[in-house]
Design an enzyme around this catalytic site. Structure first.
Site, PDB file in Angstrom:
ATOM      1  N   ARG A   1      44.117  35.315  51.792  1.00 19.13           N
ATOM      2  CA  ARG A   1      44.084  34.734  50.449  1.00 19.13           C
ATOM      3  C   ARG A   1      44.840  33.413  50.368  1.00 19.13           C
ATOM      4  NH1 ARG A   1      44.670  39.928  46.314  1.00 19.13           N
ATOM      5  NH2 ARG A   1      42.443  40.230  46.043  1.00 19.13           N
TER       6      ARG A   1
ATOM      7  N   LYS B   1      33.567  56.548  44.704  1.00 22.62           N
ATOM      8  CA  LYS B   1      33.052  57.087  43.448  1.00 22.62           C
ATOM      9  C   LYS B   1      31.792  56.402  42.930  1.00 22.62           C
ATOM     10  CE  LYS B   1      37.508  58.569  41.647  1.00 22.62           C
ATOM     11  NZ  LYS B   1      38.533  58.191  40.680  1.00 22.62           N
TER      12      LYS B   1
ATOM     13  N   GLY C   1      37.495  43.618  48.906  1.00 19.99           N
ATOM     14  CA  GLY C   1      38.165  44.913  48.996  1.00 19.99           C
ATOM     15  C   GLY C   1      38.057  45.567  50.366  1.00 19.99           C
TER      16      GLY C   1
ATOM     17  N   GLY D   1      38.613  44.116  42.738  1.00 15.13           N
ATOM     18  CA  GLY D   1      38.120  44.468  41.403  1.00 15.13           C
ATOM     19  C   GLY D   1      37.330  43.336  40.765  1.00 15.13           C
TER      20      GLY D   1
END
Ligand code: 3PG
Ligand code: MG
Length: 418
Positions: free
Chosen positions: A40, A206, A375, A398
């Protein structure tokens, strides 16, 4: 509409409030916090170099971790200043606060083309609360606002939303950095009219986390390949036994709806046909986040669509990998978000690694554009040393997911159009 970027600015001798996402992983070594992945930081260097060349006074602001509005020594940005100075080959002046007299004094003495990094914004509760008074304090050192923090653009915080609003109100400019611009190009524009076949690989734990993305991509993709624990909610919806696999038994309706939509839209929608299973054993220990640590015993391949009662599915099996790789090999555009299994444990990493190899190969041999949605998939690719072999890896977790869902990110909305 396209956003104003740093290329459209001339920041000479101006104070540039530059929001970056330096929320990098740190580990304690011999009492010191050490950066374990500086991606990053590296990814913001083109923006920094351009602004230094323009002669801007660069005031870098960022958050690190979730200190919940208090000073937390382990979440200081000081180690980041050191790494940034090494990477930029220039002095980076670290200020151990992000607002107040000290900051203003240091900034007042800045020369054009120099760099200051301020301390963690989240040491103040006003950052996450997007408190207007806190934003005003931050904005005291801002003539121009630049946002290169795509990874934090889904947060409407003082530094991502409050400050640009104040700068714009004063007639100042609010622009995207070059990393922000690239993220919006690859996760946005490139997927608007993708070269076909457009293959989407979605994994992760999920269904509920990914359902909005699945729904949106069902309108665009030619094939969707499902992996990770969320595949078991689909299996449950189809009437199979899932044993102790991680399932969301209350989400089978949304899984069924996605399957029906895929059929109606003639989108190829593939689920794993085999897997690697193991038996969970409670250790009674807790991990860093306070979650019970489970030991996985007796890992073994499973070719039955039903999972035994005492076992859980933890990775895609070889037949699944073969079928998915064949689809990936024909792709012209690939979007990948989420691993195929519990890749952090090498006994359950082969599915994810094999998919990573297939994506890298399609990019190299087929000229496919491969876009990795941040991610865990980025972590997995880097772990497999294949990060350099894909077209683009997002620095957002996210944020990339919300952006792919089609949401308007507050940090993007705050920037001015060209
Ligand atoms: C991230 O790492 O996802 C971003 O830096 C945002 O951090 P947050 O999830 O703590 O807001
Ligand atoms: Mg996050």
């Amino acid at each position: 509409m396209a956003k104003l970027t740093v290329r459209d600015l001339n920041t000479h001798a101006q104070r540039v409030f530059l929001r970056v996402d330096y929320n990098v992983p740190l580990e304690e070594k011999d009492g010191q916090m050490v950066i374990t992945d500086d991606t990053r930081i590296v990814e913001t260097l083109p923006t920094l170099r351009l602004l230094i060349e323009q002669g801007g006074k660069l005031i870098l602001t960022a958050h690190l971790g979730r200190p919940k509005g208090k000073r937390e020594a382990s979440m200081s940005l000081r180690p980041v200043a050191g790494r940034l100075a090494d990477l930029l080959h220039c002095n980076v002046n670290f200020v151990d606060d992000c607002i107040g007299e000290k900051v203003e004094r240091v900034v007042a003495e800045m020369q054009p083309g120099t760099v200051v990094l301020l301390e963690n914004l989240r040491f103040y509760p006003g950052e996450e609360e997007n408190d207007p008074a806190f934003a005003e304090k931050l904005a005291r050192v801002a003539d121009v606002y630049v946002d290169d923090a795509f990874g934090a653009a889904h947060r409407a915080h003082a530094s991502t939303e409050g400050v640009p609003r104040i700068v714009a109100r004063r007639g100042g400019r609010c622009a995207a950095g070059l990393l922000m611009e690239r993220e919006l190009k690859f996760l946005g524009d490139e997927l608007e009219k993708p070269a076909r076949p457009f293959v989407v690989i979605l994994g992760g734990a999920k269904v509920s986390d990914k359902i909005k993305v699945i729904d949106r991509l069902l309108d665009k993709a030619d094939s969707i390949l499902i992996g990770g624990a969320m595949a078991y909610t689909f299996r449950l919806a189809q009437g199979f036994k899932t044993g102790k696999s991680l399932v969301e038994s209350d989400k089978t309706d949304i899984a069924k709806a996605a399957l029906a939509k895929a059929k109606a839209r003639k989108v190829e929608f593939l689920l794993p046909v085999d897997d690697v299973i193991a038996n969970p054993v409670k250790t009674g220990k807790l991990d860093k986040k306070g979650k019970p640590i489970i030991e996985w015993q007796n890992p073994r391949p499973n070719t039955d669509s039903n999972c035994p009662d005492d076992a859980a599915g933890l990775d895609a099996g070889p037949a699944t990998v073969k079928a998915y790789s064949a689809v990936i090999a024909k792709a012209k555009t690939i979007l990948w978000n989420g691993p195929m299994g519990l890749f952090e444990d090498k006994r359950f990493a082969e599915g994810t690694n094999a998919i990573a190899r297939a994506v890298a190969e399609a990019t190299e041999k087929n000229g496919a554009k491969s876009i990795i949605g941040g991610g865990d998939s980025v972590k997995a690719l880097n772990k497999a040393k294949l990060g350099q072999k894909v077209t683009f890896m997002s620095t957002g977790g996210g944020a990339s997911l919300e952006f792919l869902e089609g949401a308007t990110l507050p940090g993007v909305a705050a920037l001015q159009d060209k």
